[in-house]
Motif scaffolding. Structure first.
Motif, PDB file in Angstrom:
ATOM      1  N   ILE A 104       3.853   1.743 -14.377  1.00  0.00           N
ATOM      2  CA  ILE A 104       2.698   2.527 -13.947  1.00  0.00           C
ATOM      3  C   ILE A 104       1.412   1.904 -14.470  1.00  0.00           C
ATOM      4  CG2 ILE A 104       1.545   4.762 -14.197  1.00  0.00           C
ATOM      5  CD1 ILE A 104       4.286   6.061 -14.119  1.00  0.00           C
ATOM      6  N   HIS A 105       1.467   1.381 -15.700  1.00  0.00           N
ATOM      7  CA  HIS A 105       0.269   0.750 -16.260  1.00  0.00           C
ATOM      8  C   HIS A 105      -0.125  -0.479 -15.447  1.00  0.00           C
ATOM      9  CE1 HIS A 105      -2.649  -0.587 -19.196  1.00  0.00           C
ATOM     10  NE2 HIS A 105      -2.053  -1.763 -19.244  1.00  0.00           N
ATOM     11  N   LEU A 106       0.863  -1.275 -15.039  1.00  0.00           N
ATOM     12  CA  LEU A 106       0.570  -2.498 -14.299  1.00  0.00           C
ATOM     13  C   LEU A 106       0.261  -2.197 -12.831  1.00  0.00           C
ATOM     14  CD1 LEU A 106       3.335  -4.848 -15.769  1.00  0.00           C
ATOM     15  CD2 LEU A 106       0.901  -4.825 -16.321  1.00  0.00           C
ATOM     16  N   ARG A 107       0.816  -1.122 -12.310  1.00  0.00           N
ATOM     17  CA  ARG A 107       0.603  -0.749 -10.910  1.00  0.00           C
ATOM     18  C   ARG A 107       0.179   0.718 -10.879  1.00  0.00           C
ATOM     19  NH1 ARG A 107       5.218  -2.410  -7.010  1.00  0.00           N
ATOM     20  NH2 ARG A 107       3.471  -2.944  -5.633  1.00  0.00           N
ATOM     21  N   PRO A 108      -1.078   0.996 -11.211  1.00  0.00           N
ATOM     22  CA  PRO A 108      -1.511   2.367 -11.486  1.00  0.00           C
ATOM     23  C   PRO A 108      -1.544   3.290 -10.267  1.00  0.00           C
ATOM     24  CG  PRO A 108      -3.387   0.871 -11.503  1.00  0.00           C
ATOM     25  CD  PRO A 108      -2.164   0.018 -11.433  1.00  0.00           C
TER      26      PRO A 108
ATOM     27  N   ALA B 229      -4.894  -4.348  -1.514  1.00  0.00           N
ATOM     28  CA  ALA B 229      -5.100  -3.997  -2.916  1.00  0.00           C
ATOM     29  C   ALA B 229      -4.336  -2.730  -3.282  1.00  0.00           C
ATOM     30  CB  ALA B 229      -6.593  -3.816  -3.198  1.00  0.00           C
ATOM     31  N   PHE B 230      -4.368  -1.715  -2.421  1.00  0.00           N
ATOM     32  CA  PHE B 230      -3.594  -0.500  -2.670  1.00  0.00           C
ATOM     33  C   PHE B 230      -2.116  -0.835  -2.837  1.00  0.00           C
ATOM     34  CE2 PHE B 230      -6.765   2.428  -0.275  1.00  0.00           C
ATOM     35  CZ  PHE B 230      -7.444   2.689  -1.446  1.00  0.00           C
ATOM     36  N   HIS B 231      -1.607  -1.652  -1.928  1.00  0.00           N
ATOM     37  CA  HIS B 231      -0.194  -2.029  -1.982  1.00  0.00           C
ATOM     38  C   HIS B 231       0.111  -2.792  -3.267  1.00  0.00           C
ATOM     39  CE1 HIS B 231       3.053  -5.026  -1.230  1.00  0.00           C
ATOM     40  NE2 HIS B 231       3.667  -3.962  -0.758  1.00  0.00           N
ATOM     41  N   ASP B 232      -0.732  -3.753  -3.618  1.00  0.00           N
ATOM     42  CA  ASP B 232      -0.500  -4.550  -4.828  1.00  0.00           C
ATOM     43  C   ASP B 232      -0.509  -3.688  -6.083  1.00  0.00           C
ATOM     44  OD1 ASP B 232      -0.395  -6.763  -3.204  1.00  0.00           O
ATOM     45  OD2 ASP B 232      -2.371  -7.541  -3.758  1.00  0.00           O
ATOM     46  N   MET B 233      -1.238  -2.562  -6.032  1.00  0.00           N
ATOM     47  CA  MET B 233      -1.314  -1.680  -7.193  1.00  0.00           C
ATOM     48  C   MET B 233      -0.283  -0.556  -7.137  1.00  0.00           C
ATOM     49  SD  MET B 233      -5.474  -1.723  -7.721  1.00  0.00           S
ATOM     50  CE  MET B 233      -5.487  -0.498  -9.021  1.00  0.00           C
ATOM     51  N   GLY B 234       0.670  -0.666  -6.211  1.00  0.00           N
ATOM     52  CA  GLY B 234       1.833   0.211  -6.226  1.00  0.00           C
ATOM     53  C   GLY B 234       1.877   1.320  -5.205  1.00  0.00           C
TER      54      GLY B 234
ATOM     55  N   ASP C  42     -12.338  -8.690  -3.181  1.00  0.00           N
ATOM     56  CA  ASP C  42     -13.191  -8.052  -4.192  1.00  0.00           C
ATOM     57  C   ASP C  42     -13.461  -6.598  -3.835  1.00  0.00           C
ATOM     58  OD1 ASP C  42     -13.779 -10.572  -5.702  1.00  0.00           O
ATOM     59  OD2 ASP C  42     -14.737 -11.108  -3.812  1.00  0.00           O
ATOM     60  N   VAL C  43     -13.771  -6.366  -2.564  1.00  0.00           N
ATOM     61  CA  VAL C  43     -14.033  -4.998  -2.108  1.00  0.00           C
ATOM     62  C   VAL C  43     -12.766  -4.157  -2.212  1.00  0.00           C
ATOM     63  CG1 VAL C  43     -14.787  -3.570  -0.178  1.00  0.00           C
ATOM     64  CG2 VAL C  43     -15.851  -5.802  -0.566  1.00  0.00           C
ATOM     65  N   GLY C  44     -11.643  -4.742  -1.838  1.00  0.00           N
ATOM     66  CA  GLY C  44     -10.386  -4.011  -1.886  1.00  0.00           C
ATOM     67  C   GLY C  44     -10.028  -3.546  -3.280  1.00  0.00           C
ATOM     68  N   TYR C  45     -10.121  -4.442  -4.259  1.00  0.00           N
ATOM     69  CA  TYR C  45      -9.728  -4.069  -5.615  1.00  0.00           C
ATOM     70  C   TYR C  45     -10.735  -3.127  -6.264  1.00  0.00           C
ATOM     71  CZ  TYR C  45      -5.638  -7.033  -5.643  1.00  0.00           C
ATOM     72  OH  TYR C  45      -4.409  -7.562  -5.355  1.00  0.00           O
ATOM     73  N   ALA C  46     -12.009  -3.280  -5.949  1.00  0.00           N
ATOM     74  CA  ALA C  46     -13.001  -2.333  -6.469  1.00  0.00           C
ATOM     75  C   ALA C  46     -12.716  -0.928  -5.929  1.00  0.00           C
ATOM     76  CB  ALA C  46     -14.404  -2.772  -6.074  1.00  0.00           C
ATOM     77  N   THR C  47     -12.366  -0.851  -4.657  1.00  0.00           N
ATOM     78  CA  THR C  47     -12.029   0.438  -4.048  1.00  0.00           C
ATOM     79  C   THR C  47     -10.781   1.022  -4.683  1.00  0.00           C
ATOM     80  OG1 THR C  47     -13.030  -0.273  -1.951  1.00  0.00           O
ATOM     81  CG2 THR C  47     -11.503   1.583  -1.862  1.00  0.00           C
ATOM     82  N   ALA C  48      -9.753   0.191  -4.815  1.00  0.00           N
ATOM     83  CA  ALA C  48      -8.488   0.668  -5.373  1.00  0.00           C
ATOM     84  C   ALA C  48      -8.657   1.175  -6.800  1.00  0.00           C
ATOM     85  CB  ALA C  48      -7.445  -0.446  -5.323  1.00  0.00           C
TER      86      ALA C  48
ATOM     87  N   ALA D  76      -9.612   4.664  -7.054  1.00  0.00           N
ATOM     88  CA  ALA D  76      -8.591   5.620  -6.613  1.00  0.00           C
ATOM     89  C   ALA D  76      -7.619   5.999  -7.724  1.00  0.00           C
ATOM     90  CB  ALA D  76      -7.812   5.040  -5.424  1.00  0.00           C
ATOM     91  N   VAL D  77      -7.671   5.331  -8.866  1.00  0.00           N
ATOM     92  CA  VAL D  77      -6.733   5.632  -9.941  1.00  0.00           C
ATOM     93  C   VAL D  77      -7.100   6.958 -10.606  1.00  0.00           C
ATOM     94  CG1 VAL D  77      -6.316   3.171 -10.340  1.00  0.00           C
ATOM     95  CG2 VAL D  77      -7.998   4.382 -11.745  1.00  0.00           C
ATOM     96  N   ASP D  78      -6.130   7.579 -11.237  1.00  0.00           N
ATOM     97  CA  ASP D  78      -6.361   8.885 -11.854  1.00  0.00           C
ATOM     98  C   ASP D  78      -7.454   8.838 -12.922  1.00  0.00           C
ATOM     99  OD1 ASP D  78      -4.453  10.042 -10.249  1.00  0.00           O
ATOM    100  OD2 ASP D  78      -2.844   9.914 -11.746  1.00  0.00           O
ATOM    101  N   GLY D  79      -7.586   7.695 -13.594  1.00  0.00           N
ATOM    102  CA  GLY D  79      -8.584   7.565 -14.638  1.00  0.00           C
ATOM    103  C   GLY D  79     -10.017   7.635 -14.138  1.00  0.00           C
ATOM    104  N   ALA D  80     -10.202   7.527 -12.807  1.00  0.00           N
ATOM    105  CA  ALA D  80     -11.547   7.600 -12.229  1.00  0.00           C
ATOM    106  C   ALA D  80     -11.829   8.980 -11.645  1.00  0.00           C
ATOM    107  CB  ALA D  80     -11.700   6.532 -11.143  1.00  0.00           C
ATOM    108  N   ARG D  81     -11.090   9.983 -12.104  1.00  0.00           N
ATOM    109  CA  ARG D  81     -11.141  11.304 -11.470  1.00  0.00           C
ATOM    110  C   ARG D  81     -12.491  12.011 -11.613  1.00  0.00           C
ATOM    111  NH1 ARG D  81      -8.334  11.516 -16.095  1.00  0.00           N
ATOM    112  NH2 ARG D  81      -8.855  13.064 -17.678  1.00  0.00           N
TER     113      ARG D  81
END
Length: 259
Positions: A5-9, A33-38, A228-234, A237-242
């Motif tokens: 989960i840490h590596l693919r949040p 980017a979403f897919h790469d992050m799990g 760059d845009v994809g990963y910034a967006t992703a 989306a993680v819970d830590g950015a709630r």
């Protein structure tokens, strides 16, 4: 499991990315980017012409692939009904859809036709509002809505013409939707990349000059690509950015801070 989960949040999250046209699309950068992050991903394409280019991309990330033309009545409702059946719960939506008739885009704003202005506003702005309305009931665990804007929403950019006020309306909609949906745990952002050579951008006059000027102006010495845009967006989306919501995030190497 904790390490995974840490590596693919975004593991366990379900995402919709709209507006994929080909491998140069900003929407594709987000989906990848979403897919790469799990995350599990669904993507949409506009029409049969795009399907040949989009199908291998969907297969690459094992994505559900659905048609969506926002000008066709009922098609967006069908997409979200299918997402409800396929995913049940939805966690993020990326709205990467914009359109203005060339005859109205290529003239000064004062010469834009009423029909062209309404078409641009409907496709590029209202479709995001409608998307938010349909996505919210599926976001039972909270989530994030994203739309793609541009610096021309906030400052005058030569040749951006009618899309300037349209994107300004889109960014205002982000703020109002963030206010309305925040208590449901749904956050809302506009992502504002610098100029990127996509199929949609090819309709803007003198686009090469725009890219060159942005690259020279950016403090980072370069401008963003779709990754760059994809990963910034992703990352938003993680819970830590709630607790981040209602913002316009510039992914442009800092070009927007310069005169």
């Amino acid at each position: 499991m904790t390490e995974s989960i840490h590596l693919r949040p975004l593991t366990g999250k379900n995402m919709l990315v709209t507006g994929v046209a080909n491998e140069q699309s900003i929407a594709w950068g987000c989906a990848k980017a979403f897919h790469d992050m799990g995350a599990r991903v669904a993507i949409t394409y506009r029409n049969e012409r795009d399907l040949a280019a989009v199908t291998p991309l969907a297969e690459q990330i094992d994505a559900l692939c659905l048609p969506l033309d926002v000008t066709v009545d009922g098609q967006m409702q069908s997409v979200f009904a299918e997402l409800g059946r396929h995913f049940g719960t939805l966690h993020s939506v990326v709205h990467s859809i914009a359109f203005a008739p060339k005859s109205d885009l290529h003239v000064p704003l004062s010469e834009c036709s009423r029909a062209g202005f309404l078409k641009a506003m409907d496709c590029s702005c209202f479709s995001f509002i409608e998307m938010a309305h349909l996505a919210a009931p599926l976001m039972t665990e909270g989530g994030t809505l994203f739309t793609m804007s541009y610096h021309g929403a906030q400052r005058v950019v030569e040749h951006y013409n009618v899309m300037g006020p349209v994107k300004a309306a889109l960014e205002a909609s982000v703020r109002y939707l963030a206010h309305e949906l925040g208590r449901q745990g749904i956050r809302v952002h506009a992502i504002s990349p610098g100029p990127i050579r996509t199929r949609a951008a090819s309709g803007i006059a003198d686009f090469d000059e725009l890219i060159n000027a942005a690259s020279q102006r950016a403090p980072a010495g370069t401008i963003a690509g779709i990754e760059d845009v994809g990963y910034a967006t992703a990352m938003l989306a993680v819970d830590g950015a709630r607790l981040l919501t209602g913002t316009t995030i510039h992914v442009d190497g800092g070009a927007h801070i310069m005169n």
